[in-house]
Design an enzyme around this catalytic site. Structure first.
Site, short mmCIF file in Angstrom:
data_model
loop_
_atom_site.label_atom_id
_atom_site.label_comp_id
_atom_site.label_asym_id
_atom_site.label_seq_id
_atom_site.Cartn_x
_atom_site.Cartn_y
_atom_site.Cartn_z
N HIS A 146 0.83 -1.00 0.40
CA HIS A 146 -0.03 0.33 0.11
C HIS A 146 0.96 1.50 -0.32
CE1 HIS A 146 0.60 -0.27 4.11
NE2 HIS A 146 1.12 0.80 5.08
N HIS A 203 4.60 1.11 0.30
CA HIS A 203 5.42 -0.49 1.33
C HIS A 203 5.03 -1.70 1.44
CE1 HIS A 203 3.26 2.78 3.79
NE2 HIS A 203 3.63 2.14 4.50
N ARG A 228 6.05 6.67 14.21
CA ARG A 228 6.11 7.57 12.11
C ARG A 228 5.31 8.32 12.51
NH1 ARG A 228 1.76 4.37 8.09
NH2 ARG A 228 0.93 6.01 9.46
N ASP A 245 0.94 5.32 1.70
CA ASP A 245 -0.48 5.59 2.42
C ASP A 245 -0.87 6.96 2.82
OD1 ASP A 245 1.50 4.28 5.25
OD2 ASP A 245 2.95 5.86 5.12
#
Length: 312
Positions: A138, A288, A303, A140
């Site tokens: 996917h 990723h 993150r 983000d």
């Protein structure tokens, strides 16, 4: 997204999609944009980890602000390699945010657990933690009107084995599509929706209030990178539900084929984490996948995301 197993229509067969979605033989592995000149990096050492994607940057302390010339060179490395790795940085959450802010305003994601601060997302997985939703290819927050420009991820706790992350170069994925497929998707748009990616993990009462905040949006199936001009395949399994204006069977068959492109090993880099490592990736150019192979051990990451612009 529902995917049918029915035979593709004559129109899709004419598009010459390879059997099974893949094909053998040499692939075009072009790292730099057309007309982009290869130049050395003068302010740090860069060690490539993949053919077109992924490089380790050595000799920098990310806990300190980057001087303008250094920031510009790191940005060039990000555009050229799409994901950068920095070993043993051990940043505080505030330092991680400060590093990311050098690329723009930060964004929050109310669908994910907060870390130490409103701008930090925390992933605490393994052991007795809830099932993971990161182990799917996917990009983000493509369900936003302006998906994230990039993300800065730091591993706080690393399992003794497993827990790698993989990234796929979506410029290479687009470059290697058959011309007949490019002709079908250039200029097309697709719907992105957060519900398919999160519905399995959250109760309806938590998701319902967010549907007004994040209604389905349309993005180009092929976006143009605003800084490099590269053409990028911009659909992903988590959030892309259908191609606009296309019959459901046609859309499902074509999307299934496009989703598979992230799985091609020649387009990928895989990173084995150590505590305090940082990955900084260009969310416009990559997908990723967090490999979920470490249970019952814990893997803790934080993150920070940089707000992006509207894809075109």
């Amino acid at each position: 997204m529902s995917v049918t197993d029915t035979e593709p229509s004559a129109e899709l067969r004419e598009a010459r999609i390879p059997e099974g979605g893949m094909y053998e033989g040499a692939r075009v592995l072009r790292r730099l944009p057309e007309g982009w000149q290869e130049r050395p990096y003068e302010r740090f050492e860069l060690v490539p980890l993949g053919r077109t994607i992924g490089a380790e940057v050595r000799g920098l302390d990310l806990s300190r602000p980057l001087a303008p010339a250094l920031r510009e060179e790191v940005d060039r490395a990000l555009l050229e390699w799409k994901v950068l790795f920095f070993r043993a940085q051990h940043l505080t959450s505030a330092q991680q945010c400060a590093f990311a802010r050098q690329w723009g305003e930060l964004e929050t994601n109310p669908l994910l657990e907060r870390g130490a601060g409103d701008d930090v997302v925390r992933f605490d997985k393994g052991g007795d933690a809830a099932p993971s939703f990161e182990n799917v290819w996917h990009a983000d927050v493509t369900f936003r009107e302006r998906p994230a420009l990039g993300a800065v991820l730091q591993l706080r706790q690393v399992p003794p084995i497993g827990g790698d992350t993989m990234w796929a170069d979506m410029a290479a994925a687009y470059d290697n599509l058959p011309q007949s497929v490019k002709d079908r998707i250039d200029g097309a748009t697709a719907v992105h929706d957060f519900i398919p990616g999160f519905a399995r993990f959250y109760p309806p009462e938590r998701l319902a209030p967010l549907q007004d905040l994040f209604p389905p949006v349309e993005h180009p199936v092929v976006r143009t990178h605003p800084d490099t001009g590269r053409r990028l395949l911009f659909v992903n399994t988590s959030f892309t539900t259908r191609i606009t204006g296309m019959a459901r069977q046609e859309s499902d068959t074509l999307l299934r084929y496009l989703f598979q492109q992230a799985h091609v090993p020649e387009y990928q880099v895989r990173f084995h984490w150590q505590p305090g490592d940082i990955a900084f990736w260009d969310n416009r150019a990559v997908q990723h996948y967090a490999v979920n192979d470490y249970a019952p051990h814990r893997r803790v990451a934080e993150r920070v995301a940089v707000a992006g612009d509207r894809p075109f």
